[in-house]
Motif scaffolding. Structure first.
Motif, PDB file in Angstrom:
ATOM      1  N   UNK A 471       0.766  -1.238   0.000  1.00 39.36           N
ATOM      2  CA  UNK A 471       0.000   0.000   0.000  1.00 39.36           C
ATOM      3  C   UNK A 471       0.792   1.280   0.000  1.00 39.36           C
ATOM      4  N   UNK A 472       2.108   1.216  -0.229  1.00 37.87           N
ATOM      5  CA  UNK A 472       2.864   2.461  -0.354  1.00 37.87           C
ATOM      6  C   UNK A 472       2.500   3.100  -1.692  1.00 37.87           C
ATOM      7  N   UNK A 473       1.999   4.343  -1.700  1.00 41.72           N
ATOM      8  CA  UNK A 473       1.694   4.983  -2.987  1.00 41.72           C
ATOM      9  C   UNK A 473       2.944   5.048  -3.861  1.00 41.72           C
ATOM     10  N   UNK A 474       2.796   4.765  -5.144  1.00 51.58           N
ATOM     11  CA  UNK A 474       3.975   4.712  -6.008  1.00 51.58           C
ATOM     12  C   UNK A 474       4.715   6.047  -6.037  1.00 51.58           C
ATOM     13  N   UNK A 475       3.977   7.138  -5.874  1.00 50.44           N
ATOM     14  CA  UNK A 475       4.637   8.447  -5.871  1.00 50.44           C
ATOM     15  C   UNK A 475       5.432   8.673  -4.593  1.00 50.44           C
ATOM     16  N   UNK A 476       5.236   7.788  -3.590  1.00 48.74           N
ATOM     17  CA  UNK A 476       5.967   7.899  -2.329  1.00 48.74           C
ATOM     18  C   UNK A 476       7.141   6.923  -2.259  1.00 48.74           C
ATOM     19  N   UNK A 477       7.428   6.236  -3.377  1.00 51.76           N
ATOM     20  CA  UNK A 477       8.596   5.347  -3.417  1.00 51.76           C
ATOM     21  C   UNK A 477       9.702   6.079  -4.171  1.00 51.76           C
ATOM     22  N   UNK A 478      10.655   6.610  -3.426  1.00 49.27           N
ATOM     23  CA  UNK A 478      11.735   7.369  -4.037  1.00 49.27           C
ATOM     24  C   UNK A 478      12.859   6.467  -4.510  1.00 49.27           C
ATOM     25  N   UNK A 479      13.567   6.920  -5.519  1.00 51.14           N
ATOM     26  CA  UNK A 479      14.749   6.199  -6.000  1.00 51.14           C
ATOM     27  C   UNK A 479      15.705   7.220  -6.603  1.00 51.14           C
ATOM     28  N   UNK A 480      16.928   6.791  -6.859  1.00 50.82           N
ATOM     29  CA  UNK A 480      17.932   7.718  -7.385  1.00 50.82           C
ATOM     30  C   UNK A 480      17.709   7.937  -8.883  1.00 50.82           C
ATOM     31  N   UNK A 481      17.141   9.085  -9.191  1.00 50.73           N
ATOM     32  CA  UNK A 481      16.854   9.427 -10.588  1.00 50.73           C
ATOM     33  C   UNK A 481      18.152   9.540 -11.395  1.00 50.73           C
ATOM     34  N   UNK A 482      18.164   9.035 -12.607  1.00 49.85           N
ATOM     35  CA  UNK A 482      19.361   9.191 -13.444  1.00 49.85           C
ATOM     36  C   UNK A 482      19.597  10.647 -13.818  1.00 49.85           C
ATOM     37  N   UNK A 483      20.813  10.943 -14.216  1.00 49.25           N
ATOM     38  CA  UNK A 483      21.151  12.301 -14.635  1.00 49.25           C
ATOM     39  C   UNK A 483      20.219  12.736 -15.767  1.00 49.25           C
ATOM     40  N   UNK A 484      19.731  13.961 -15.679  1.00 50.57           N
ATOM     41  CA  UNK A 484      18.852  14.491 -16.713  1.00 50.57           C
ATOM     42  C   UNK A 484      17.381  14.332 -16.405  1.00 50.57           C
ATOM     43  N   UNK A 485      17.047  13.535 -15.391  1.00 48.58           N
ATOM     44  CA  UNK A 485      15.655  13.390 -14.960  1.00 48.58           C
ATOM     45  C   UNK A 485      15.499  14.177 -13.670  1.00 48.58           C
ATOM     46  N   UNK A 486      14.712  15.241 -13.708  1.00 54.55           N
ATOM     47  CA  UNK A 486      14.634  16.177 -12.584  1.00 54.55           C
ATOM     48  C   UNK A 486      13.649  15.703 -11.528  1.00 54.55           C
ATOM     49  N   UNK A 487      14.056  15.814 -10.257  1.00 55.64           N
ATOM     50  CA  UNK A 487      13.128  15.600  -9.153  1.00 55.64           C
ATOM     51  C   UNK A 487      12.143  16.779  -9.101  1.00 55.64           C
ATOM     52  N   UNK A 488      10.913  16.549  -8.629  1.00 54.19           N
ATOM     53  CA  UNK A 488       9.941  17.645  -8.561  1.00 54.19           C
ATOM     54  C   UNK A 488      10.431  18.840  -7.750  1.00 54.19           C
ATOM     55  N   UNK A 489      11.244  18.575  -6.723  1.00 54.00           N
ATOM     56  CA  UNK A 489      11.709  19.681  -5.870  1.00 54.00           C
ATOM     57  C   UNK A 489      13.072  20.223  -6.296  1.00 54.00           C
ATOM     58  N   UNK A 490      13.606  19.699  -7.395  1.00 49.01           N
ATOM     59  CA  UNK A 490      14.949  20.082  -7.823  1.00 49.01           C
ATOM     60  C   UNK A 490      14.907  21.406  -8.605  1.00 49.01           C
ATOM     61  N   UNK A 491      15.772  22.308  -8.262  1.00 52.34           N
ATOM     62  CA  UNK A 491      15.842  23.602  -8.925  1.00 52.34           C
ATOM     63  C   UNK A 491      16.287  23.401 -10.376  1.00 52.34           C
ATOM     64  N   UNK A 492      15.470  23.791 -11.361  1.00 52.27           N
ATOM     65  CA  UNK A 492      15.835  23.545 -12.763  1.00 52.27           C
ATOM     66  C   UNK A 492      17.032  24.363 -13.224  1.00 52.27           C
ATOM     67  N   UNK A 493      17.418  25.377 -12.445  1.00 52.95           N
ATOM     68  CA  UNK A 493      18.568  26.217 -12.830  1.00 52.95           C
ATOM     69  C   UNK A 493      19.799  25.908 -11.980  1.00 52.95           C
ATOM     70  N   UNK A 494      19.837  24.683 -11.443  1.00 48.81           N
ATOM     71  CA  UNK A 494      20.929  24.357 -10.555  1.00 48.81           C
ATOM     72  C   UNK A 494      22.271  24.372 -11.282  1.00 48.81           C
TER      73      UNK A 494
END
Length: 494
Positions: A471-494
Motif C-alpha cells: 500500500x505504499x503509494x507509487x509516488x511515495x517510493x523514491x529512488x535515485x533518478x538518473x542524470x537528466x531526470x529532474x526531481x519535482x523539488x529540484x531547482x531547474x537552474x541548478x
C-alpha cells in the motif's frame, strides 16, 4: 537462517465459459511443465480439481489449495477468464496472490485456438480495484509457458515478504534515546500492513537479563562466539555477558512471539544501557541478524521492519547503517577518482557502531564504542564488532511512516567499493549513482531518518513490488533518478 517464511504457490487456471476450457487446461499443464523443468517442483502446486469458470468452481479451487497447504496463489488466465469468479478467488484467499495471462501460441491457430487473455487481464485488474483487492501483476503479465514460469519464480521473494509481514511481530525495548527523535514514527501503519508490535521498557529487559545470570548455556555460547571471532576476539572478558544477553533476547522472543510466526527486534543501546548492563549490544545484534532475527539499533522500529523485509527478499543477512559521512576530497582523489566511475557526490560512508554480521565484513575485531567512550569509561562500551564492509553490489532502502502517518519508502542500487575506510565501526565506502541529488531530493525532502537498511545485492525490483503490494503509494517510493531526470523539488537552474 531461521525466522524465515516459506511459500507454497497454488496455481489455479481460470476460463470464461464461452471460450474452450481446453485452452486453460493445456496451457496450465504446459506452464507447470515449464516451471518444474526450470525451477523444480518444490514450493508449487497445480490445482487439478477444476478450471474455475463459476463461483462454485471458485469455492472448490479455494478449498483444494488450502488443503494442499498453499499460502500463496497464482491465478492463471488460460483464456479471457471469468472476471467475477477469478477476483472472488483472490478476495477470499488469505495470502499473497498474483495474476498472469497466457499469450497466444500460433498465428496458424487464431480461430478456435485464440484465448484473448490479453483482454481478460484488463477486466481482471478492473474488478480487483472494484473489490479493493490487492494482487501482484508483473510488469508485462502476458506470456507463453516459459515466460509465465519466470513470472511465478520472480513472485516468490515478493510472496515471502508479504507472508512474513502478515505474520510478523516487532518487539521493541524502550523509547527512542534522549535527544533522538530521528527514528520516532507512528505505529499505526504497522497495523495497517498487518504487523503486530510489542513495546517494552528497557527495565523489563534488564530484569530478564539479570535472571539469566549463571545460565548453564552461557559457556557453550561463549565458545561459539570465540570460534566466530577467531583472531578478532580482542575483548574475551566481555563474551560471557554478551552470551547472557543473547540468551535473554532469544528466550524473550520465544516467550513473547504469541501467535506470530516471525519476529524482529528494535533494541535500546544508549544512553543508560551501557552503564547498567556493562557493555554495548552491537555484536549480539549482528549475530541475531545473521540468524534471521533482524535487530535494529536505537529502537528504530521501522528500521527493524525494513531489515526484515530485506532479509526475506534477499534470503540473506542484511544490516542497518547510518548514512553517515562524506568521503574527504583527498581520500576520494587518492582511492576513487580515475579508478571508479563515480563523482565525489556519488560516494559516502555508511557506518554503525558495530552491528554488522561478521560474514558481511572483510575483517572483524571485537572493540569498544569509540563515540560513547569519549564520555564514559571504556570498559562499559565494549561489545562492538568492527571492520570494513565487504565490497560488492548493495541495495540501500527503507520503509517509513511519516509523522502524519503516510507510508513512504526509498530504494537505491549501488555498491560498496573495495576502498579502505580508514575509520572505525562497521563501515564501508558506498557508491550510488547520482547520490548527491538522491540525498537532497529524496532523503532530506522526504524527511527520512539517517538509518538505512542494506541488502547485499540488487533487489530493487522485488522491493518495489513489495512496497506497492502493502500500500505504499507509487509516488511515495523514491529512488535515485538518473542524470537528466529532474526531481519535482529540484531547482531547474541548478
Amino acid at each position: 537462517m531461521n525466522n524465515m517464511p516459506e511459500v507454497k504457490i497454488g496455481v489455479v487456471a481460470v476460463s470464461r465459459d464461452c471460450f474452450p476450457e481446453s485452452l486453460s487446461v493445456t496451457r496450465r499443464q504446459n506452464l507447470m511443465k515449464a516451471y518444474t523443468e526450470k525451477y523444480g517442483s518444490e514450493g508449487i502446486y497445480e490445482c487439478p480439481i477444476c478450471i474455475v469458470e463459476s463461483e462454485i468452481h471458485m469455492v472448490q479451487a479455494l478449498e483444494d489449495i488450502k488443503k494442499a497447504g498453499c499460502n500463496a496463489l497464482c491465478i492463471y488466465l488460460g483464456n479471457f477468464g471469468p472476471e467475477i469468479s477469478e477476483t472472488l478467488l483472490a478476495k477470499h484467499f488469505d495470502g499473497p496472490k498474483m495474476f498472469i495471462a497466457a499469450a497466444e501460441e500460433s498465428g496458424n491457430d487464431l480461430l478456435d485456438g485464440r484465448g484473448d487473455a490479453y483482454c481478460g487481464m484488463l477486466n481482471a485488474s478492473y474488478n480487483l480495484k472494484l473489490r479493493n483487492v490487492g494482487a501482484y501483476i508483473p510488469e508485462y503479465p502476458v506470456g507463453d509457458a516459459e515466460d509465465c514460469a519466470d513470472m511465478i519464480h520472480e513472485f516468490i521473494p515478493i510472496a515471502k515478504a508479504i507472508e512474513g509481514l502478515n505474520n510478523l511481530k516487532i518487539i521493541s525495548f524502550g523509547p527512542r534515546p534522549l535527544n533522538f527523535l530521528a527514528c520516532n514514527a507512528p505505529i499505526k501503519q504497522l497495523y495497517n500492513i498487518g504487523v503486530e508490535i510489542e513495546e517494552n521498557s528497557e527495565l523489563d529487559l534488564f530484569e530478564a537479563f539479570n535472571k539469566h545470570a549463571g545460565d548453564e548455556r552461557i559457556p557453550a555460547l561463549v565458545k561459539e562466539m570465540e570460534e566466530e571471532l577467531g583472531a578478532g576476539n580482542k575483548k574475551p572478558e566481555i563474551l560471557s555477558k554478551l552470551a547472557q544477553y543473547e540468551l535473554t533476547l532469544k528466550d524473550w522472543v520465544e516467550e513473547h512471539r504469541g501467535y506470530r510466526k516471525y519476529v524482529a527486534i528494535a533494541g535500546k543501546c544508549w544512553p543508560a544501557f551501557q552503564t547498567q548492563f556493562g557493555f554495548v549490544p552491537c555484536y549480539v545484534n549482528s549475530r541475531l541478524t545473521a540468524q534471521g532475527i533482524p535487530v535494529s539499533c536505537e529502537v528504530d522500529i521501522y528500521g527493524a521492519l525494513s531489515e526484515f523485509i530485506g532479509t526475506v527478499v534477499s534470503n540473506d543477512t542484511v544490516t542497518l547503517l547510518d548514512i553517515n559521512n562524506s568521503v574527504p576530497k583527498d581520500m576520494y582523489n587518492e582511492d576513487i577518482k580515475g579508478k571508479y566511475d563515480y563523482t565525489l557526490q556519488d560516494v559516502f560512508m555508511g557506518f554503525h557502531c558495530g552491528n554488522t554480521a561478521s560474514s558481511k565484513l572483510s575483517f572483524c575485531e571485537m572493540k569498544y564504542q569509540k563515540i560513547m567512550a569519549r564520555t564514559l569509561p571504556e570498559e562499559v562500551t565494549q561489545g562492538t564488532l568492527e571492520g570494513d564492509i565487504v565490497p560488492g553490489d548493495i541495495t540501500f532502502f527503507r520503509l517509513q511512516s511519516t509523522s502524519d502517518n503516510i507510508l513512504r519508502a526509498y530504494i537505491a542500487h549501488g555498491e560498496v567499493l573495495p576502498v579502505a575506510s580508514r575509520s572505525f565501526g562497521a563501515i564501508g565506502v558506498f557508491a550510488i549513482p547520482e547520490m548527491g541529488r538522491f540525498y537532497r531530493h529524496v532523503l532530506i525532502e522526504g524527511g527520512y531518518p539517517h538509518h538505512g537498511a542494506v541488502a547485499f545485492g540488487h533487489y530493487g525490483k522485488a522491493l518495489f513490488e513489495v512496497f506497492k503490494y502493502i500500500g505504499v503509494p507509487v509516488e511515495e517510493i523514491g529512488y535515485n533518478q538518473p542524470a537528466g531526470v529532474r526531481y519535482p523539488t529540484e531547482n531547474p537552474w541548478r
